[in-house]
Write an enzyme that holds these catalytic residues in place. Structure first.
Site, PDB file in Angstrom:
ATOM      1  N   SER A  22       0.833  -1.206   0.000  1.00 13.82           N
ATOM      2  CA  SER A  22       0.000   0.000   0.000  1.00 13.82           C
ATOM      3  C   SER A  22       0.866   1.253   0.000  1.00 13.82           C
ATOM      4  O   SER A  22       0.598   2.218  -0.730  1.00 13.82           O
ATOM      5  CB  SER A  22      -0.921   0.002   1.226  1.00 13.82           C
ATOM      6  OG  SER A  22      -1.837  -1.073   1.186  1.00 13.82           O
ATOM      7  N   ARG A  45       1.223   7.743   5.762  1.00 11.92           N
ATOM      8  CA  ARG A  45       0.354   6.920   6.603  1.00 11.92           C
ATOM      9  C   ARG A  45      -1.016   7.568   6.778  1.00 11.92           C
ATOM     10  O   ARG A  45      -2.022   6.872   6.909  1.00 11.92           O
ATOM     11  CB  ARG A  45       1.005   6.671   7.971  1.00 11.92           C
ATOM     12  CG  ARG A  45       0.323   5.578   8.773  1.00 11.92           C
ATOM     13  CD  ARG A  45       1.103   5.230  10.010  1.00 11.92           C
ATOM     14  NE  ARG A  45       2.268   4.436   9.728  1.00 11.92           N
ATOM     15  CZ  ARG A  45       2.295   3.090   9.732  1.00 11.92           C
ATOM     16  NH1 ARG A  45       1.177   2.412   9.990  1.00 11.92           N
ATOM     17  NH2 ARG A  45       3.401   2.434   9.492  1.00 11.92           N
ATOM     18  N   HIS A  48      -2.802   6.654   3.710  1.00 10.35           N
ATOM     19  CA  HIS A  48      -3.143   5.234   3.831  1.00 10.35           C
ATOM     20  C   HIS A  48      -4.366   5.012   4.704  1.00 10.35           C
ATOM     21  O   HIS A  48      -5.152   4.093   4.475  1.00 10.35           O
ATOM     22  CB  HIS A  48      -1.931   4.498   4.418  1.00 10.35           C
ATOM     23  CG  HIS A  48      -2.122   3.037   4.630  1.00 10.35           C
ATOM     24  ND1 HIS A  48      -2.404   2.494   5.863  1.00 10.35           N
ATOM     25  CD2 HIS A  48      -2.069   1.986   3.759  1.00 10.35           C
ATOM     26  CE1 HIS A  48      -2.507   1.183   5.756  1.00 10.35           C
ATOM     27  NE2 HIS A  48      -2.319   0.845   4.496  1.00 10.35           N
TER      28      HIS A  48
END
Length: 232
Positions: A22, A45, A48
Site C-alpha cells: 500500500s 500513513r 493510507h
C-alpha cells in the site's frame, strides 16, 4: 538487520506485505512532493488511513515537529514515561497498546469526566475546553504530546494556553474536523512559533488521521532505536 520494525509494523509477513504494498502504491501515485524524508512517512500513513491524496499538500509541519515527537518517544522511559493527551477517547482506543508500552507512553482523555461536564455547564463552555484545562491542572500539557482530532474548541483553548499561560507541549497534533471553527482553529495553530506542531489545512481532519500520524511517529522512533542498537 531486518528492515521491518518488530513493534510498530503488522505482526505477520502477510500483513506486512499488504501494508508495504500500500505504501509503495501511495509513493508511486503521489509523485513528487515538498515533504522531507522525515515528514513524508507521516503524510503517507495519513493517506493510507483513508485513501485521500489531498493530505499530500494539506498536511503542514512546524520545522521542529517530527524531531520533537521522535525525541519525546525515544526518551520517554528514561524520564519515567511520557503522555499523550487526546481530545476524545477515539484517539486513545485507536492507538496500539503494545506500541505505546514499548516506549513507555500513556494516553489520557477527559472529555466525559463528570467534573469536566459540570465545569462546562457552569461556565457555558464546551467539554473540550474544560478537558484541556483539566489536563493543564494535572500537569499533562507541558512537555507532552497533545493530540486533537475532533474538537476545534480544544485546539483554540490550547493555543490560548500557549500564548497566554506559557503552556509548552512537546508537540501538538492539531487535526480537528468539521464546519464550525475547524479550519480557523488550525489557522491559529499555524501561527504558533513557540511549540512544534503538525496540522491539516481546512475542514478535513479527524481522529483517524491523528492516530495515523502518531503511529508513523512511533515507527520512525523504532527505526532509530534499531539503527542505534545495530551501531552499538
Amino acid at each position: 538487520m531486518s528492515t521491518v520494525n518488530t513493534v510498530t509494523e503488522q505482526l505477520t509477513r502477510a500483513g506486512q506485505a499488504i501494508e508495504h504494498g500500500s505504501f509503495a502504491i501511495i509513493d508511486e501515485e503521489a509523485g513528487p512532493h515538498a515533504y522531507t524524508d522525515e515528514q513524508w512517512p507521516i503524510v503517507r500513513r495519513m493517506i493510507h488511513a483513508n485513501a485521500d491524496f489531498d493530505f499530500n499538500g494539506l498536511t503542514r509541519f512546524h520545522p521542529a515537529a517530527v524531531r520533537a515527537g521522535i525525541d519525546l518517544l525515544l526518551g520517554a522511559k528514561a524520564r519515567g514515561g511520557a503522555h499523550i493527551v487526546a481530545d476524545v477517547e477515539m484517539i486513545c482506543v485507536g492507538l496500539s497498546a503494545p506500541r505505546l508500552k514499548h516506549f513507555g507512553v500513556q494516553t489520557h482523555q477527559f472529555i466525559s469526566d463528570d467534573d469536566v461536564i459540570e465545569r462546562a455547564k457552569a461556565e457555558d463552555t464546551t467539554r473540550a475546553v474544560q478537558a484541556m484545562r483539566k489536563a493543564q491542572r494535572l500537569g499533562l500539557i507541558d512537555g507532552q504530546i497533545i493530540a486533537i482530532g475532533n474538537a476545534p474548541t480544544a485546539l483554540i483553548e490550547l493555543v490560548r494556553m500557549i500564548r497566554e499561560e506559557n503552556a509548552r507541549p512537546a508537540l501538538v497534533i492539531g487535526m480537528p474536523v468539521g464546519f464550525v471553527s475547524a479550519a480557523e482553529s488550525k489557522a491559529l495553530l499555524d501561527d504558533v512559533t513557540e511549540v512544534p506542531w503538525i496540522a491539516i489545512e481546512g475542514r478535513k481532519g479527524g481522529s483517524t488521521l491523528v492516530v495515523a500520524a502518531l503511529h508513523a511517529l512511533l515507527a520512525l522512533a523504532e527505526a532509530e532505536q534499531k539503527k542505534a542498537a545495530a551501531q552499538a
